[in-house]
Design a protein around this motif. Sequence first.
Motif, PDB file in Angstrom:
ATOM      1  N   ALA A  71       1.982   7.385  57.533  1.00 15.50           N
ATOM      2  CA  ALA A  71       2.715   7.171  58.783  1.00 15.50           C
ATOM      3  C   ALA A  71       4.218   7.296  58.594  1.00 15.50           C
ATOM      4  N   MET A  72       4.682   7.312  57.317  1.00 17.52           N
ATOM      5  CA  MET A  72       6.104   7.394  56.979  1.00 17.52           C
ATOM      6  C   MET A  72       6.875   6.242  57.617  1.00 17.52           C
ATOM      7  N   LYS A  73       6.298   5.055  57.514  1.00 16.01           N
ATOM      8  CA  LYS A  73       6.937   3.842  58.011  1.00 16.01           C
ATOM      9  C   LYS A  73       6.876   2.780  56.922  1.00 16.01           C
ATOM     10  N   PHE A  74       7.755   1.792  57.016  1.00 18.28           N
ATOM     11  CA  PHE A  74       7.676   0.676  56.094  1.00 18.28           C
ATOM     12  C   PHE A  74       7.903  -0.626  56.843  1.00 18.28           C
ATOM     13  N   GLU A  75       7.377  -1.680  56.265  1.00 17.29           N
ATOM     14  CA  GLU A  75       7.524  -3.015  56.834  1.00 17.29           C
ATOM     15  C   GLU A  75       8.291  -3.876  55.858  1.00 17.29           C
ATOM     16  N   HIS A  76       9.335  -4.540  56.337  1.00 16.03           N
ATOM     17  CA  HIS A  76      10.124  -5.429  55.486  1.00 16.03           C
ATOM     18  C   HIS A  76       9.526  -6.834  55.533  1.00 16.03           C
ATOM     19  N   ILE A  77       9.285  -7.400  54.347  1.00 18.10           N
ATOM     20  CA  ILE A  77       8.677  -8.727  54.233  1.00 18.10           C
ATOM     21  C   ILE A  77       9.629  -9.594  53.417  1.00 18.10           C
ATOM     22  N   THR A  78      10.018 -10.714  53.967  1.00 18.62           N
ATOM     23  CA  THR A  78      11.133 -11.477  53.400  1.00 18.62           C
ATOM     24  C   THR A  78      10.759 -12.330  52.204  1.00 18.62           C
ATOM     25  N   SER A  79       9.477 -12.657  52.011  1.00 26.65           N
ATOM     26  CA  SER A  79       9.101 -13.538  50.905  1.00 26.65           C
ATOM     27  C   SER A  79       7.648 -13.321  50.527  1.00 26.65           C
ATOM     28  N   LEU A  80       7.293 -13.851  49.369  1.00 25.42           N
ATOM     29  CA  LEU A  80       5.906 -13.763  48.916  1.00 25.42           C
ATOM     30  C   LEU A  80       4.988 -14.554  49.840  1.00 25.42           C
ATOM     31  N   GLN A  81       5.472 -15.675  50.364  1.00 23.89           N
ATOM     32  CA  GLN A  81       4.656 -16.480  51.276  1.00 23.89           C
ATOM     33  C   GLN A  81       4.368 -15.703  52.560  1.00 23.89           C
ATOM     34  N   GLU A  82       5.386 -15.010  53.085  1.00 20.88           N
ATOM     35  CA  GLU A  82       5.161 -14.194  54.281  1.00 20.88           C
ATOM     36  C   GLU A  82       4.161 -13.081  53.988  1.00 20.88           C
ATOM     37  N   LEU A  83       4.255 -12.500  52.792  1.00 23.49           N
ATOM     38  CA  LEU A  83       3.300 -11.461  52.399  1.00 23.49           C
ATOM     39  C   LEU A  83       1.887 -12.035  52.353  1.00 23.49           C
ATOM     40  N   LYS A  84       1.759 -13.229  51.806  1.00 22.74           N
ATOM     41  CA  LYS A  84       0.439 -13.858  51.717  1.00 22.74           C
ATOM     42  C   LYS A  84      -0.125 -14.151  53.099  1.00 22.74           C
ATOM     43  N   ASP A  85       0.742 -14.598  54.003  1.00 26.06           N
ATOM     44  CA  ASP A  85       0.286 -14.901  55.364  1.00 26.06           C
ATOM     45  C   ASP A  85      -0.143 -13.650  56.100  1.00 26.06           C
ATOM     46  N   LYS A  86       0.568 -12.536  55.874  1.00 22.01           N
ATOM     47  CA  LYS A  86       0.253 -11.292  56.594  1.00 22.01           C
ATOM     48  C   LYS A  86      -0.925 -10.555  55.975  1.00 22.01           C
ATOM     49  N   ASP A  87      -0.985 -10.535  54.624  1.00 19.39           N
ATOM     50  CA  ASP A  87      -2.035  -9.762  53.964  1.00 19.39           C
ATOM     51  C   ASP A  87      -2.295 -10.333  52.572  1.00 19.39           C
ATOM     52  N   PRO A  88      -3.237 -11.242  52.439  1.00 23.98           N
ATOM     53  CA  PRO A  88      -3.539 -11.841  51.132  1.00 23.98           C
ATOM     54  C   PRO A  88      -3.927 -10.804  50.068  1.00 23.98           C
ATOM     55  N   HIS A  89      -4.506  -9.694  50.511  1.00 19.32           N
ATOM     56  CA  HIS A  89      -4.886  -8.633  49.568  1.00 19.32           C
ATOM     57  C   HIS A  89      -3.677  -8.155  48.776  1.00 19.32           C
ATOM     58  N   TRP A  90      -2.552  -7.940  49.458  1.00 20.43           N
ATOM     59  CA  TRP A  90      -1.355  -7.446  48.781  1.00 20.43           C
ATOM     60  C   TRP A  90      -0.693  -8.534  47.944  1.00 20.43           C
ATOM     61  N   SER A  91      -0.657  -9.757  48.435  1.00 25.99           N
ATOM     62  CA  SER A  91      -0.050 -10.838  47.648  1.00 25.99           C
ATOM     63  C   SER A  91      -0.859 -11.100  46.381  1.00 25.99           C
ATOM     64  N   ASP A  92      -2.185 -11.024  46.479  1.00 26.76           N
ATOM     65  CA  ASP A  92      -3.032 -11.192  45.298  1.00 26.76           C
ATOM     66  C   ASP A  92      -2.775 -10.065  44.282  1.00 26.76           C
ATOM     67  N   ALA A  93      -2.655  -8.843  44.785  1.00 27.19           N
ATOM     68  CA  ALA A  93      -2.409  -7.696  43.896  1.00 27.19           C
ATOM     69  C   ALA A  93      -1.053  -7.831  43.217  1.00 27.19           C
ATOM     70  N   TRP A  94      -0.045  -8.270  43.985  1.00 28.89           N
ATOM     71  CA  TRP A  94       1.295  -8.422  43.398  1.00 28.89           C
ATOM     72  C   TRP A  94       1.278  -9.479  42.292  1.00 28.89           C
ATOM     73  N   CYS A  95       0.665 -10.605  42.575  1.00 30.16           N
ATOM     74  CA  CYS A  95       0.633 -11.684  41.589  1.00 30.16           C
ATOM     75  C   CYS A  95      -0.200 -11.297  40.364  1.00 30.16           C
ATOM     76  N   HIS A  96      -1.274 -10.550  40.585  1.00 26.35           N
ATOM     77  CA  HIS A  96      -2.133 -10.146  39.468  1.00 26.35           C
ATOM     78  C   HIS A  96      -1.371  -9.255  38.500  1.00 26.35           C
ATOM     79  N   TRP A  97      -0.683  -8.264  39.029  1.00 28.95           N
ATOM     80  CA  TRP A  97      -0.008  -7.312  38.143  1.00 28.95           C
ATOM     81  C   TRP A  97       1.343  -7.825  37.684  1.00 28.95           C
TER      82      TRP A  97
END
Length: 634
Positions: A608-634
Amino acid sequence: MIKLAYISQLFIFISFHLYGMIHQLLQLISEGDSGKLASVLNLGDIFSSPLPLYIGQYVAVSVILTMLFITSQARFSIYLSSKIQNHINNQKTSIVLWAIISNSALFIINSAWFMHSTHLTQWFNTWPAIHLNTYACWIIILLPIAWFIWNKRNTAVTRASIAMCLTLSFWFYISSNQNVTTDTNPSFEKPHVIMIGVDSLRSDLLHSHMPFLSEQLKGTALFENAYTPLGRTFPAWNSILTGLYPINHGARINLIDESQLTPTSQYLGSALKDQGYKTLFAIDETRFANMGTHQGFDEVISPRMGASDFIVGVMADYPLTNLLSLLPISAWILPEIYANRGVAATYRAEAFSDLLERNIPVATQPSFLAIHFCLAHWPFYFSSNYPLDWNYPEPYYPANLRAIDDQIESLMTDLENKGYLANSRIVFLSDHGEAWTKESSTFTNIDTQDTTNALHNPTVYGHGSTLTSHSNRVLLAFKGFQSTTLINNTAKMASLADIKPTVLAELGIPNYSNSDGRNLLDSSLEEQMTMPVETGTILTVNENNKLDVEQLRNKMLDRYQLNSSGLLSIRHDKIAEALKAKVKGVLSHNQVLSQFDKGSFRLFDMQAMKFEHITSLQELKDKDPHWSDAWCHW
């Protein structure tokens, strides 16, 4: 007359070389500016390493060639002037005239074979290498040398020199043919494992400019969605060979010391050696990739590695040594120059093919061969007459791919003749792609709350500088693998780290060491996955949208130090700084979660050539736990 012959020959020789010599001197001075070169090559390190011997070898060869050329031409001019005095009455004129002719012939040949030489090629680039007039220039150069040696054949120095040359030539011939056997199609229970890598490969030109490789890819298990975790050669090959991502195998920076890498037992070569395999790695550019025994290889075919490659590479453009590098024995005499893609002005694609043919042995046991072709890498130009495409952003790049295609065809023919292809598993791959500045992506922000950055327009050039560049996609294809499951999985996401576990699974060898990569033969392989990605050194471009080499050199040079083996490695006190400069992220097909600033993130959608700005890890977890889990894992 003798004095005039020598003075005229020497004067013309120096006059013709002066421009190129000044250019090389200025380049050396620029690399030593502000003491940066001294920070890498201090006297203590230099004299505790073989570097002085390596540089001395090149200097000695250059001096010998220079003395032989000047002496033979001066002596021959006297002899010739006495023979043609009926046509040219003034003997002095004929001697000076021959000095001009002989040096012009030298520069004409140099320009014909090495069109990117700094030695007045714009003046002397008259005829191509294969041309009657060029042959005549060869005669002008070689006839006086042969005549001089013949006349001095009874002197002790000449006899010793001839004996030494014959001995070296014989030794070179024997060593290059010591593996020849009459059984060129031996039968092994275990298949050979062959990896063929292409550096900086863009997929858009593969089928149009690499017909042989394109044909080889037919019928393979070709993974269309394969990625590199880091777009640099050394980190990528360490991922290929360990099954780990850079954060786990340690090669997150070029030329990192072996002590920082995962143990040798983690590498594919070690696992195969335990099964009775012979292991060999070949590469034609080693400046940023110290590959060898630590990676589990018995033998490495390459130009000489280390600081001498950098230093001699700057001095290497010298017409006499350029011409000597046309001979295969230069692999011994001029190991920093022969078949070295890093010395672009003298690199010939066919030289590396010849080096492989002479040094890859006939198959006498199961073998693991990994060959990497670097010609498609910057600076793109090289010394071969492949047609250029001036409508392409980098006119030499398409020519490079044609040359690599010829190299791969030559390699495959050689491997067939030596018995490797009768029973083999082949992996075709690239370590990373290549991107041009005009392809810089424009991402539109979809988060209306973020007014600080309405657009994110990273300027891309080359590879490894951004996480969203298409240069992070790679070629990955498996040929000769017996499992049908592999074909069924080709639409799924893959990584270079998947190669090792897949090869071991195909061979039925247990993978005793942990791997980040997945076995692509697994019938339950998930469609998508997440993998850590990171940038290398961020490349900058100048006002002409070309790589800013000077800025890159100034930024990088003081990172490295010389060790006792003559190899360069990054200084331990510079590692943290280099890691901090990286941009880190997590990749899942067509999406990248990227670290941004002060604990914030950006999630890029590359379709889509778009990006979403996320201000914190907690906001990322609230919006999409899949991505927060992946970030923390790696």
